[in-house]
Motif scaffolding. Structure first.
Motif, PDB file in Angstrom:
ATOM      1  N   ASP A  52      62.993 -50.605 -60.331  1.00 12.30           N
ATOM      2  CA  ASP A  52      61.514 -50.502 -59.944  1.00 12.30           C
ATOM      3  C   ASP A  52      61.216 -49.298 -58.931  1.00 12.30           C
ATOM      4  O   ASP A  52      60.381 -48.324 -58.832  1.00 12.30           O
ATOM      5  CB  ASP A  52      60.994 -51.638 -58.829  1.00 12.30           C
ATOM      6  N   GLY A  53      62.387 -48.888 -58.409  1.00 13.30           N
ATOM      7  CA  GLY A  53      61.790 -47.532 -57.615  1.00 13.30           C
ATOM      8  C   GLY A  53      62.313 -46.190 -58.988  1.00 13.30           C
ATOM      9  O   GLY A  53      61.349 -45.220 -58.543  1.00 13.30           O
ATOM     10  N   ILE A  54      62.372 -46.313 -59.977  1.00 18.43           N
ATOM     11  CA  ILE A  54      62.113 -45.077 -61.324  1.00 18.43           C
ATOM     12  C   ILE A  54      60.849 -45.412 -61.408  1.00 18.43           C
ATOM     13  O   ILE A  54      60.419 -44.478 -61.686  1.00 18.43           O
ATOM     14  CB  ILE A  54      62.972 -45.172 -62.872  1.00 18.43           C
ATOM     15  N   ALA A  55      60.267 -46.282 -61.631  1.00 19.17           N
ATOM     16  CA  ALA A  55      58.678 -46.686 -62.260  1.00 19.17           C
ATOM     17  C   ALA A  55      57.478 -46.750 -61.058  1.00 19.17           C
ATOM     18  O   ALA A  55      56.625 -45.769 -61.150  1.00 19.17           O
ATOM     19  CB  ALA A  55      58.104 -47.685 -62.285  1.00 19.17           C
ATOM     20  N   ARG A  56      57.895 -46.482 -59.922  1.00 14.98           N
ATOM     21  CA  ARG A  56      57.829 -45.481 -58.952  1.00 14.98           C
ATOM     22  C   ARG A  56      57.213 -43.894 -58.432  1.00 14.98           C
ATOM     23  O   ARG A  56      57.085 -43.428 -57.954  1.00 14.98           O
ATOM     24  CB  ARG A  56      58.095 -46.317 -57.434  1.00 14.98           C
ATOM     25  N   ALA A  57      58.897 -43.894 -58.829  1.00 13.65           N
ATOM     26  CA  ALA A  57      58.471 -42.089 -58.933  1.00 13.65           C
ATOM     27  C   ALA A  57      58.140 -41.259 -60.040  1.00 13.65           C
ATOM     28  O   ALA A  57      58.162 -40.075 -59.851  1.00 13.65           O
ATOM     29  CB  ALA A  57      60.000 -42.171 -58.410  1.00 13.65           C
ATOM     30  N   VAL A  58      58.271 -41.639 -60.851  1.00 19.72           N
ATOM     31  CA  VAL A  58      58.294 -41.587 -62.610  1.00 19.72           C
ATOM     32  C   VAL A  58      57.340 -42.063 -63.756  1.00 19.72           C
ATOM     33  O   VAL A  58      57.548 -43.024 -63.714  1.00 19.72           O
ATOM     34  CB  VAL A  58      59.884 -41.389 -63.196  1.00 19.72           C
ATOM     35  N   PHE A  59      56.739 -41.260 -64.501  1.00 16.85           N
ATOM     36  CA  PHE A  59      56.060 -41.931 -65.498  1.00 16.85           C
ATOM     37  C   PHE A  59      56.307 -41.200 -66.853  1.00 16.85           C
ATOM     38  O   PHE A  59      55.603 -39.657 -66.344  1.00 16.85           O
ATOM     39  CB  PHE A  59      54.803 -41.431 -65.158  1.00 16.85           C
ATOM     40  N   PRO A  60      56.051 -41.456 -67.693  1.00 18.67           N
ATOM     41  CA  PRO A  60      56.720 -42.931 -68.248  1.00 18.67           C
ATOM     42  C   PRO A  60      57.895 -43.000 -67.729  1.00 18.67           C
ATOM     43  O   PRO A  60      58.771 -42.474 -67.730  1.00 18.67           O
ATOM     44  CB  PRO A  60      56.543 -43.260 -69.679  1.00 18.67           C
ATOM     45  N   ALA A  61      58.681 -44.672 -67.724  1.00 21.27           N
ATOM     46  CA  ALA A  61      59.370 -44.908 -67.101  1.00 21.27           C
ATOM     47  C   ALA A  61      60.403 -45.627 -67.735  1.00 21.27           C
ATOM     48  O   ALA A  61      59.173 -46.806 -68.751  1.00 21.27           O
ATOM     49  CB  ALA A  61      59.747 -45.449 -65.645  1.00 21.27           C
ATOM     50  N   HIS A  62      61.518 -45.798 -68.205  1.00 21.42           N
ATOM     51  CA  HIS A  62      62.264 -46.422 -69.129  1.00 21.42           C
ATOM     52  C   HIS A  62      62.511 -46.766 -70.256  1.00 21.42           C
ATOM     53  O   HIS A  62      61.125 -47.315 -71.019  1.00 21.42           O
ATOM     54  CB  HIS A  62      62.263 -47.972 -68.982  1.00 21.42           C
ATOM     55  N   THR A  63      61.746 -44.982 -70.833  1.00 19.98           N
ATOM     56  CA  THR A  63      61.642 -45.237 -72.421  1.00 19.98           C
ATOM     57  C   THR A  63      62.798 -45.152 -73.456  1.00 19.98           C
ATOM     58  O   THR A  63      63.705 -45.726 -73.074  1.00 19.98           O
ATOM     59  CB  THR A  63      60.779 -43.651 -72.217  1.00 19.98           C
ATOM     60  N   MET A  64      62.383 -45.882 -74.563  1.00 18.59           N
ATOM     61  CA  MET A  64      63.156 -45.650 -75.427  1.00 18.59           C
ATOM     62  C   MET A  64      63.940 -44.580 -75.478  1.00 18.59           C
ATOM     63  O   MET A  64      65.740 -44.098 -75.768  1.00 18.59           O
ATOM     64  CB  MET A  64      62.702 -45.400 -77.386  1.00 18.59           C
ATOM     65  N   PHE A  65      64.135 -42.860 -74.854  1.00 25.63           N
ATOM     66  CA  PHE A  65      65.060 -42.069 -74.834  1.00 25.63           C
ATOM     67  C   PHE A  65      65.598 -41.773 -73.457  1.00 25.63           C
ATOM     68  O   PHE A  65      66.091 -40.596 -73.112  1.00 25.63           O
ATOM     69  CB  PHE A  65      63.711 -41.337 -75.252  1.00 25.63           C
ATOM     70  N   ASP A  66      65.180 -42.376 -72.426  1.00 26.99           N
ATOM     71  CA  ASP A  66      66.536 -43.019 -71.564  1.00 26.99           C
ATOM     72  C   ASP A  66      67.333 -44.342 -71.536  1.00 26.99           C
ATOM     73  O   ASP A  66      66.879 -45.015 -72.051  1.00 26.99           O
ATOM     74  CB  ASP A  66      64.789 -43.728 -70.187  1.00 26.99           C
ATOM     75  N   GLY A  67      68.805 -43.394 -70.641  1.00 24.01           N
ATOM     76  CA  GLY A  67      69.191 -44.534 -70.882  1.00 24.01           C
ATOM     77  C   GLY A  67      69.678 -45.006 -69.097  1.00 24.01           C
ATOM     78  O   GLY A  67      70.642 -44.921 -69.107  1.00 24.01           O
ATOM     79  N   ASP A  68      68.649 -45.913 -69.023  1.00 21.17           N
ATOM     80  CA  ASP A  68      68.527 -45.630 -67.298  1.00 21.17           C
ATOM     81  C   ASP A  68      70.314 -46.857 -66.445  1.00 21.17           C
ATOM     82  O   ASP A  68      69.933 -47.459 -67.123  1.00 21.17           O
ATOM     83  CB  ASP A  68      67.873 -45.977 -66.663  1.00 21.17           C
ATOM     84  N   VAL A  69      70.961 -46.986 -65.985  1.00 23.15           N
ATOM     85  CA  VAL A  69      71.431 -47.329 -65.219  1.00 23.15           C
ATOM     86  C   VAL A  69      72.023 -47.438 -63.822  1.00 23.15           C
ATOM     87  O   VAL A  69      72.264 -45.622 -63.015  1.00 23.15           O
ATOM     88  CB  VAL A  69      73.551 -46.876 -65.614  1.00 23.15           C
ATOM     89  N   ILE A  70      71.469 -48.602 -62.850  1.00 24.93           N
ATOM     90  CA  ILE A  70      72.103 -48.329 -61.737  1.00 24.93           C
ATOM     91  C   ILE A  70      73.009 -49.118 -61.231  1.00 24.93           C
ATOM     92  O   ILE A  70      73.127 -50.607 -61.518  1.00 24.93           O
ATOM     93  CB  ILE A  70      70.508 -48.943 -60.871  1.00 24.93           C
ATOM     94  N   PHE A  71      74.179 -48.855 -60.657  1.00 26.82           N
ATOM     95  CA  PHE A  71      75.085 -49.516 -59.727  1.00 26.82           C
ATOM     96  C   PHE A  71      74.654 -50.022 -58.597  1.00 26.82           C
ATOM     97  O   PHE A  71      73.662 -49.050 -57.560  1.00 26.82           O
ATOM     98  CB  PHE A  71      76.570 -48.201 -59.553  1.00 26.82           C
ATOM     99  N   CYS A  72      75.115 -50.933 -58.199  1.00 28.32           N
ATOM    100  CA  CYS A  72      75.166 -51.394 -56.413  1.00 28.32           C
ATOM    101  C   CYS A  72      76.650 -51.699 -55.756  1.00 28.32           C
ATOM    102  O   CYS A  72      77.696 -52.029 -56.445  1.00 28.32           O
ATOM    103  CB  CYS A  72      74.029 -52.444 -56.105  1.00 28.32           C
ATOM    104  N   LEU A  73      76.433 -50.855 -54.811  1.00 29.22           N
ATOM    105  CA  LEU A  73      78.002 -51.177 -53.417  1.00 29.22           C
ATOM    106  C   LEU A  73      77.943 -52.110 -52.616  1.00 29.22           C
ATOM    107  O   LEU A  73      76.295 -51.286 -52.350  1.00 29.22           O
ATOM    108  CB  LEU A  73      78.610 -49.804 -53.482  1.00 29.22           C
TER     109      LEU A  73
END
Length: 327
Positions: free
Chosen positions: A256-277
């Motif tokens: 959700d942080g991507i959607a708060r900072a970027v427009f548009p977010a999670h498009t067909m041309f983005d490969g967004d990946v987030i890890f959690c440790l």
């Protein structure tokens, strides 16, 4: 809540970061290293991802802990950088024990930066090994370094960004991100940051109101898609004690942080990946506390993404936000 001492993922005790930067060819590698290993989760939200070892993080699978996470340039070629980090970890005797040997568990994700700098030079195992050699705690270099060397964001120069927050009760949440989205971090008419409401202690450093730009043309945003192929990749970390399923949930919420900072977010041309440790030092009370950690992770990730763009400088024909606006 307030940022940690360094306002960085390294505010989580035991987390170190190492960069290897190739400024000649505008690409690089960033390694996130939990000193004693960490429970890990991942959420792959983009439609054009490049990843390694993400299936292993499924809660139904065997391995519980990872030894490092790699973020690399070079598109799919850059996944080779994880092999160099594995070699460094093996030399330290760290990994999943298999009889007389160890197998370091090193999930990885990549950004597409082949059209910035040299398409013929991509991060390889040596890049990953050198990034691991540069691991350290404390302040984290941001901007045109490591995986952010060839990053671009919304048509401007992107880069590596990091941020953190300390929660009541001793929990710390930090994030590091390669700001490399197709979408913009700012309103194209006013130039103001979408995530400005998340600012902590003047960290976004806007000295003067941004200059007015032309009205947005959303047709233009989605043309020439090969040239604009992009991906936001990153990692959130916490000292909370989480299971693999809980770590996966935090990674999901962090998107959700991507959607708060970027427009548009999670498009067909983005490969967004987030890890959690999750390093596991602080017990949490239950689902409500887990939800709070995930919500904070989203805000921290958004701030880290903005930092990646604000710390970048113009290079490789890409103009930086700081050169358009006085910040």
């Amino acid at each position: 809540m307030k940022p940690g001492r360094f306002n960085a993922i390294t505010d989580v005790p035991g987390i170190q970061v190492g960069h290897y930067t190739d400024l000649e060819h505008l690409t690089g590698v960033t390694v996130i290293y939990p000193e004693n290993g960490a429970v890990a989760g991942v959420d792959v939200r983009g439609s054009a991802p490049g990843t390694r070892e993400t299936d292993l993080l499924n809660p139904v699978n065997l391995v519980e802990r990872v030894q490092a996470v790699v973020l690399s340039g070079g598109s799919a070629y850059g996944l080779e950088a994880a092999s160099g980090v594995m070699r460094w970890l093996e030399e330290q005797g760290q990994g999943f024990p298999v009889g007389p040997a160890v197998v370091p568990i090193v999930p990885a994700a990549v950004i597409f930066d082949l059209l910035v700098g040299s398409a013929a030079v991509r991060p390889n195992a040596q890049y990953g090994y050198r990034a691991a050699q540069n691991l350290k705690g404390g302040p984290v270099e941001q901007g045109v370094v490591g995986v952010g060397t060839g990053a671009r964001n919304g048509g401007l120069k992107g880069g590596v960004g990091t941020a953190s927050l300390e929660l009541p009760g001793g929990v710390v949440v930090g994030a590091i991100v390669a700001a490399n989205a197709l979408g913009r971090i700012h309103d194209p008419i006013t130039g103001e940051l979408y995530a400005r409401f998340l600012e902590q202690q003047g960290e976004f450093r806007l000295k003067h109101p941004p200059r007015r730009l032309s009205a947005p043309d959303y047709t233009e945003v989605f043309t020439d898609t090969f040239v604009r192929s992009n991906t936001v990749i990153g990692c959130v970390a916490t000292n909370a004690r989480l299971s693999k399923a809980q770590a996966q949930k935090v990674a999901q919420m962090a998107h959700d942080g991507i959607a708060r900072a970027v427009f548009p977010a999670h498009t067909m041309f983005d490969g967004d990946v987030i890890f959690c440790l999750a390093t596991g030092e602080v017990e949490i009370a239950g689902p409500a506390e887990l939800s709070r950690i995930g919500a904070v992770a989203a805000d921290v990730f958004a701030r880290a993404l903005v930092h990646g763009v604000l710390h970048a400088h113009s290079v490789g024909g890409l103009v930086a936000y700081r050169d358009l606006y006085d910040c």
